[in-house]
Design an enzyme around this catalytic site. Structure first.
Site, PDB file in Angstrom:
ATOM      1  CE  LYS A  22      -1.916   1.682   4.081  1.00  0.00           C
ATOM      2  NZ  LYS A  22      -1.602   3.118   4.168  1.00  0.00           N
ATOM      3  CG  ASN A  23       2.345   2.535   3.591  1.00  0.00           C
ATOM      4  OD1 ASN A  23       1.290   3.163   3.478  1.00  0.00           O
ATOM      5  ND2 ASN A  23       2.641   1.828   4.669  1.00  0.00           N
ATOM      6  NE  ARG A  93      -5.240  12.962   8.437  1.00  0.00           N
ATOM      7  CZ  ARG A  93      -6.461  12.476   8.328  1.00  0.00           C
ATOM      8  NH1 ARG A  93      -6.657  11.308   7.751  1.00  0.00           N
ATOM      9  NH2 ARG A  93      -7.481  13.159   8.770  1.00  0.00           N
ATOM     10  CB  CYS A 117      -5.594  11.002  10.990  1.00  0.00           C
ATOM     11  SG  CYS A 117      -4.137  10.050  11.376  1.00  0.00           S
ATOM     12  NE  ARG A 122      -0.377   9.468   9.800  1.00  0.00           N
ATOM     13  CZ  ARG A 122      -0.409   8.412   9.018  1.00  0.00           C
ATOM     14  NH1 ARG A 122      -0.550   8.554   7.740  1.00  0.00           N
ATOM     15  NH2 ARG A 122      -0.271   7.206   9.500  1.00  0.00           N
ATOM     16  CB  ILE A 124       3.080  18.288   5.958  1.00  0.00           C
ATOM     17  CG1 ILE A 124       2.156  19.495   5.915  1.00  0.00           C
ATOM     18  CG2 ILE A 124       2.291  17.014   5.787  1.00  0.00           C
ATOM     19  CD1 ILE A 124       1.629  19.715   4.500  1.00  0.00           C
ATOM     20  CG  ASP A 125       6.820  20.319  10.868  1.00  0.00           C
ATOM     21  OD1 ASP A 125       6.246  19.230  10.680  1.00  0.00           O
ATOM     22  OD2 ASP A 125       7.656  20.484  11.774  1.00  0.00           O
ATOM     23  CG  ASP A 308       2.287   1.040   9.196  1.00  0.00           C
ATOM     24  OD1 ASP A 308       1.688   1.829   9.954  1.00  0.00           O
ATOM     25  OD2 ASP A 308       2.532   1.309   8.002  1.00  0.00           O
ATOM     26  NE  ARG A 400      -6.867   4.296   5.534  1.00  0.00           N
ATOM     27  CZ  ARG A 400      -5.850   4.567   6.353  1.00  0.00           C
ATOM     28  NH1 ARG A 400      -6.044   4.652   7.643  1.00  0.00           N
ATOM     29  NH2 ARG A 400      -4.637   4.768   5.881  1.00  0.00           N
TER      30      ARG A 400
END
Ligand code: UD1
Length: 426
Positions: A22-23, A93, A117, A122, A124-125, A308, A400
């Site tokens: 998936k990733n 995301r 989430c 999560r 994103i800086d 995960d 998902r």
């Protein structure tokens, strides 16, 4: 709503084949934007997250066809928009993975800020700081990030504060279009990063060092890129999930279709738990004849223990012969499923990002709720061992990331079914 109903205490054994990762698939789909034309991806899992990324690409103007099972044909010739709105980013995301490719192709992008989430903030800086070093200008308004490149993109040395997977990917993709060479220090080393670098290189990019903490990208410009056919690597997390299912019931369960090296530390920890592991080039077998030994685990960026696989391993440790400490270093809310596991008889004390898990001899079946993707899978696995019936609700989380999860478990002999019941999902 659909729930997964598990009748516990049945032996499971046999073979199962995992899908593509998936990733990896999600990021490779995003990368297809960079080379106008027809990209073919093989071994793409048929899961809800892939469908969301498909919607993101279609919204940008791509055409997507499912050519045969697990083969996606993505035509990005007519991509003419660069905006990814909140309704899609909120669903997943990982849609922020289009930021780097859009900047590479158009020099601009508008992407909704991801909110929180169920497993954490999560942020994103680091994506933004890194891209700024390449010359990207950002403005944030009304919940959207507007990226532009008034003076073009130029290579830079970027040292990441933390080996973020998403930031490494966005930087790697944007810097392919930059003038000069970019160096990413403290880059993420996940196998999915290597898969993305391989595809970018097949497309004509010059990326070196992926899989190490220092990645060098010599900018070639997007005009030098061409679309390719690429096969997604096997899903190490799906593999680890089925190995955990085999281990909880005894097995033996053989999982095929992935590289066991990608599960290095997970397999070592399973062995330390007295689970016997046999491995080949693209398969692995787990079996257990005695009690589970309690061992401590802590999640870290690859090659550390993957966040995960934390929940699925937690379900095993809940039956350990002593006390184990599970430390979650990546996401702040990733112990939510543990409260559901407590409903099944687990003895757990949470102290911040540590969980103290005192092993119990057996779980007892209960009604529980998936709190997130991996937590949901972990509850089903616990249900396989439990005394009586377990009903796991909110299984849209499981959909998902796992293709045919129930069918694959049934193939191993598990007494598990997906059933529709009255009620609503949260
Ligand atoms: C993470 C996992 C990845 C997994 C993926 C899907 C790690 C290091 N990453 O990747 O292995 O496949 O989830 O579940 O285990 N962060 C910031 N600012 C940023 C970027 C990240 O603070 O700009 C923080 C995040 O909030 C999080 C941590 O860094 O706490 C890990 O982030 P990152 O690796 O980027 O997450 P994903 O790419 O989602």
């Amino acid at each position: 709503m659909d729930v997964i109903r598990v009748v516990g205490g049945r032996p499971i054994s046999g073979e199962v084949t995992v899908e593509g990762a998936k990733n990896s698939a999600l990021k490779l789909m995003a990368a297809s934007i960079m080379a106008p034309g027809v990209t073919t991806l093989q071994n793409v899992p048929n899961i809800a997250d892939v469908h969301v990324m498909g919607k993101v690409l279609k919204r940008l103007g791509a055409k997507i066809k499912v050519a045969s099972a697990h083969e996606l044909v993505i035509d990005t010739s007519n991509v003419s928009k660069w905006e990814t709105p909140y309704d899609l980013v909120a669903q997943m995301r990982a849609s922020t993975a289009v930021l780097g490719p859009l900047i590479a192709r158009f020099g601009r992008a508008v992407v909704a800020m991801p909110g929180g989430c169920n497993i954490g903030a999560r942020k994103i800086d680091m994506h933004i700081l890194g891209l700024e070093a390449l010359g990207v200008h950002f403005e944030i308004d009304h919940g959207n990030i507007h990226a532009s490149t008034p003076d073009g993109l130029h290579g830079a040395e970027v040292a990441l504060e933390f080996a973020s997977v998403g930031a490494t990917e966005n930087l790697m993709m944007a810097s392919v279009a930059a003038d000069g060479t970019t160096v990413i220090d403290n880059a993420a080393r996940e196998p999915e990063i290597v898969d993305l670098a391989n595809m970018l290189n097949e497309m004509g990019a010059k990326v070196r060092g992926a899989g190490s903490p220092r990645i060098e990208i010599e900018g070639v410009g997007v005009d030098a890129l061409h679309p390719v056919e690429h096969r997604v690597i096997g899903d190490r997390i799906e593999a680890g999930t089925f190995l955990a299912a085999g281990a909880i019931c005894g097995g033996p369960v053989t999982v095929r279709g992935f590289d066991p090296e990608h599960l290095g530390l997970v397999l070592k920890k399973m062995e330390a738990m007295d689970i016997s592991i046999e491995r080949g080039d693209d398969w692995c077998t787990a079996r257990r004849d005695g009690p589970i030994r309690s061992v401590d685990i802590q999640t870290l960026p690859y090659p550390g223990f993957p966040t995960d696989m934390q929940a699925q391993t937690f379900s095993l440790l809940g039956l350990g012969d002593g006390t184990a400490i599970v430390t979650e270093n990546i996401f702040e809310n990733r112990f939510m499923f543990a409260s559901e596991l407590v409903r099944m008889g687990a003895q757990v004390t949470i102290e911040g990002h540590h969980a103290i898990v005192r092993g119990v001899p057996h779980y007892s079946g209960a009604e529980v709720r998936s709190t997130d993707l991996r937590g949901g899978a972990a509850l089903v696995i616990a249900g396989l061992e439990a005394d009586g019936y377990t009903t796991v609700s909110n299984i849209h989380h499981i959909d998902r990331g796992y293709e045919r999860f129930v069918e694959k478990l049934q193939g191993l002999g598990a007494d598990v079914a997906r059933v529709t019941v009255e009620g609503t999902e949260e």
